[in-house]
Design a protein around this motif. Structure first.
Motif, short mmCIF file in Angstrom:
data_model
loop_
_atom_site.label_atom_id
_atom_site.label_comp_id
_atom_site.label_asym_id
_atom_site.label_seq_id
_atom_site.Cartn_x
_atom_site.Cartn_y
_atom_site.Cartn_z
N GLN A 2 3.83 6.33 -4.61
CA GLN A 2 4.31 6.46 -5.99
C GLN A 2 5.71 5.88 -6.16
O GLN A 2 6.55 6.43 -6.86
CB GLN A 2 4.25 7.92 -6.44
N ILE A 50 0.84 -1.21 0.00
CA ILE A 50 0.00 0.00 0.00
C ILE A 50 0.87 1.25 0.00
O ILE A 50 0.61 2.21 -0.73
CB ILE A 50 -0.97 -0.02 1.20
N TYR A 92 2.41 1.74 -3.40
CA TYR A 92 1.42 2.20 -4.37
C TYR A 92 1.04 3.66 -4.12
O TYR A 92 1.09 4.49 -5.02
CB TYR A 92 0.18 1.31 -4.32
N SER A 93 0.67 3.97 -2.89
CA SER A 93 0.20 5.33 -2.59
C SER A 93 1.36 6.33 -2.54
O SER A 93 1.15 7.52 -2.76
CB SER A 93 -0.59 5.37 -1.30
#
Length: 176
Positions: A163, A157, A160-161
């Motif tokens: 970047q 997570i 992904y969040s």
């Protein structure tokens, strides 16, 4: 192995490691690397020799082993002193675990710290009364799996969040 790891690291992972990362920043990454290296070296080179000596001395506990191996004779005073030290440190460890559980329960369920520690104690007493070590091993195994999946899931997570790892690294360095 999973049971032992979960037991050894549970409160520290939940509270201590997060706090270390928050206060130390990126340098806190060195702590688990050192921990892993120390565990790897110990478990690679020492258990077989310790177990063999323990069998030779007919020892079943660490205080008994050290009491015998210090002078190759039975030293009752050494055994009793080490047993007392073990009980004291296990008591401190248990207090730390109850505090960690209390903090986690307080954060999740908005209980007072006292109620959270009592609730944690009741749960621990219930599964211990149910089967002691026999019931704690599956519980700690489940705890280890939860910690493993949570850690990997949160990492994915974050990647992904955030970047990607480079952006996350830059953000962490900015916090330092």
């Amino acid at each position: 192995a999973l049971s032992g790891a979960a037991s050894a690291a549970s409160g520290f992972i939940m509270i201590g490691a997060v706090g270390a990362g928050y206060t130390m920043g990126l340098t806190a990454v060195l702590m688990p690397l050192g921990w892993f290296l120390g565990d790897y070296i110990f478990w690679t080179f020492f258990p077989a020799r310790i177990n063999q000596k323990g069998r030779n001395y007919h020892c079943e506990t660490i205080p008994e082993f050290i009491g015998y191996s210090s002078a190759q004779t039975n030293e009752p005073f050494v055994r009793k002193l080490l047993a007392l030290i073990c009980v004291a440190f296990l008591g401190l460890y248990a207090i730390g675990q109850f505090l960690a559980a209390g903090k986690a329960v307080t954060a999740v369920f908005d209980f007072s710290m006292t109620k959270a520690i009592i609730a944690s104690g009741i749960i621990i007493a219930a599964y211990s009364a149910k089967g002691g070590l026999e019931s704690s091993i599956p519980t700690q195994f489940l705890q280890a799996l939860i910690m493993l999946f949570t850690t990997v899931g949160l990492l994915l997570i974050a990647l992904y969040s955030g970047q990607g790892p480079m952006h996350i690294l830059e953000a962490i360095q900015a916090l330092d």
